[in-house]
Design a protein around this motif. Sequence first.
Motif, PDB file in Angstrom:
ATOM      1  N   TYR A 161     -21.467 -65.937 151.546  1.00  0.00           N
ATOM      2  CA  TYR A 161     -21.237 -67.351 151.244  1.00  0.00           C
ATOM      3  C   TYR A 161     -20.756 -68.145 152.453  1.00  0.00           C
ATOM      4  O   TYR A 161     -20.329 -69.284 152.316  1.00  0.00           O
ATOM      5  N   THR A 162     -20.829 -67.522 153.648  1.00  0.00           N
ATOM      6  CA  THR A 162     -20.433 -68.226 154.864  1.00  0.00           C
ATOM      7  C   THR A 162     -21.254 -67.710 156.031  1.00  0.00           C
ATOM      8  O   THR A 162     -21.901 -66.659 155.932  1.00  0.00           O
ATOM      9  N   ASP A 163     -21.250 -68.463 157.143  1.00  0.00           N
ATOM     10  CA  ASP A 163     -21.994 -68.038 158.321  1.00  0.00           C
ATOM     11  C   ASP A 163     -21.402 -66.757 158.895  1.00  0.00           C
ATOM     12  O   ASP A 163     -20.201 -66.489 158.766  1.00  0.00           O
ATOM     13  N   TYR A 164     -22.238 -65.987 159.579  1.00  0.00           N
ATOM     14  CA  TYR A 164     -21.776 -64.721 160.140  1.00  0.00           C
ATOM     15  C   TYR A 164     -20.662 -64.930 161.169  1.00  0.00           C
ATOM     16  O   TYR A 164     -19.742 -64.121 161.277  1.00  0.00           O
ATOM     17  N   GLU A 165     -20.729 -66.014 161.908  1.00  0.00           N
ATOM     18  CA  GLU A 165     -19.681 -66.317 162.889  1.00  0.00           C
ATOM     19  C   GLU A 165     -18.321 -66.430 162.195  1.00  0.00           C
ATOM     20  O   GLU A 165     -17.310 -65.912 162.695  1.00  0.00           O
ATOM     21  N   ASN A 166     -18.273 -67.101 161.050  1.00  0.00           N
ATOM     22  CA  ASN A 166     -17.022 -67.220 160.300  1.00  0.00           C
ATOM     23  C   ASN A 166     -16.568 -65.867 159.756  1.00  0.00           C
ATOM     24  O   ASN A 166     -15.369 -65.556 159.743  1.00  0.00           O
ATOM     25  N   GLU A 167     -17.516 -65.079 159.286  1.00  0.00           N
ATOM     26  CA  GLU A 167     -17.174 -63.743 158.793  1.00  0.00           C
ATOM     27  C   GLU A 167     -16.482 -62.917 159.871  1.00  0.00           C
ATOM     28  O   GLU A 167     -15.471 -62.254 159.614  1.00  0.00           O
ATOM     29  N   LEU A 168     -17.012 -62.974 161.079  1.00  0.00           N
ATOM     30  CA  LEU A 168     -16.452 -62.188 162.179  1.00  0.00           C
ATOM     31  C   LEU A 168     -15.037 -62.663 162.516  1.00  0.00           C
ATOM     32  O   LEU A 168     -14.148 -61.842 162.802  1.00  0.00           O
ATOM     33  N   ILE A 169     -14.808 -63.960 162.458  1.00  0.00           N
ATOM     34  CA  ILE A 169     -13.461 -64.502 162.701  1.00  0.00           C
ATOM     35  C   ILE A 169     -12.491 -64.003 161.625  1.00  0.00           C
ATOM     36  O   ILE A 169     -11.364 -63.592 161.923  1.00  0.00           O
ATOM     37  N   ILE A 170     -12.937 -64.027 160.364  1.00  0.00           N
ATOM     38  CA  ILE A 170     -12.090 -63.558 159.249  1.00  0.00           C
ATOM     39  C   ILE A 170     -11.756 -62.080 159.419  1.00  0.00           C
ATOM     40  O   ILE A 170     -10.596 -61.655 159.264  1.00  0.00           O
TER      41      ILE A 170
END
Length: 416
Positions: free
Chosen positions: A100-109
């Motif tokens: 439900y989010t971009d991969y870039e955001n996933e990696l930050i999380i």
Amino acid sequence: MRHRHSNDSLPTSTPEFTLTIESVAYGGSGLGHKNGKVVFVPGTLPGDRVRVLTRKEKTNHINAALKQIIEPSPIRTAPEPGFIIPKSSLAYSPGFCYFYTDYENELIIKQTQFRSLMEKEMVLGNGTILDPIASPVPTHYRNKIKLNVEDDHGTIRLGYVMANNETVLNLPLCPLAVNPINDYLAELNSQPGFRHSLKQGMELTLRYTEHNGVVFWRNKPDRNMSWLREETALGGISVPCGSFFQVNSVVCNLLLERVGYYLDKIAPDVVLDFYCGIGLFSVAAAQRGIDLTVGIDQDPSAIKAAEYNGNHHNLKNCRFIAGDAGKQAQDVLETYPDARTCLIVDPPRTGMDYRCRSLIANSGINDILYISCSSDTLARDIASLAKNGYQVIETQLLDMFPRTAHFESLTHLKLG
């Protein structure tokens, strides 16, 4: 600052309430607060304003199910085409929590979770958390999937078990699987009678390698199934169908590269490889000219494959032992105790067992490379090793499992 709304003052015993999600906890559930209690809500992202249903309330936390997204997070996006969206978090799976989010955001999380776990257990010390290594392919990367069967009054569902541990979300394809697996799954589903051959509680595994194509089995692979051949950065590696191999072949090669970097830097005479599986890291060490590698694993089929892989690559400096690492570790550690020995450990999600952990902590080995697929047990094990003087030098997240709640890590520890 968390925005407060009038219904934030509802007592926690209210079955339904609203809150704002502040972060994503390790494991993939969104995290918020209600009257001093932590609230976990699967299927949510930081910034989501949601209405939730209390599922279970404990002394200091609430497990809740998502009922409605009142105001979506700025980082919330639509999943890629073809992804089946569960209608509620009762059907949510940790295997899909970041679709439900971009991969870039996933990696930050994930990097935030990793740092938080290391700092919470106070195991980082003066060590460095390196930037994460992303998966070059965030979807359609899995070379193996395991699907569950549910017989709902004659209707067969084949897919993944959801958060309620009962419902199976029927999947015509898996957005994480490599395309050949999805093509093969579609072919199976098109065969008359295939679904009728599936029984309640059965597991269907599909496995792909470039050399073998797609193979599948129900529940457990037949003993007579041929070994698979994986093409890796080390060359061809043989793997029994029932033995462990990383599901993301591309990130597996990146992990091998990082392990090789540390082996070159440490320059040991001996490498001990606990939980060695089919001998991947032993082969990597032996190919670098290290005098001797000794691998231990409790899977006898994997050890046979490890011996084959060493011989196949003409490596005369590999030795493998079939047995539990905790039971075999004492003899091996007493045989190779000096500072010119490097230990590689790659345990399952449960981490190292107590006996193995204790023996390593008292071994006097100078360098440890700890490969982990579960950062909570990694932090536990490092905390135990730290009591005997081991210090984290560097640690790094490798996203072996993009779009899911999981990730891999590699940590270099040194006896201080």
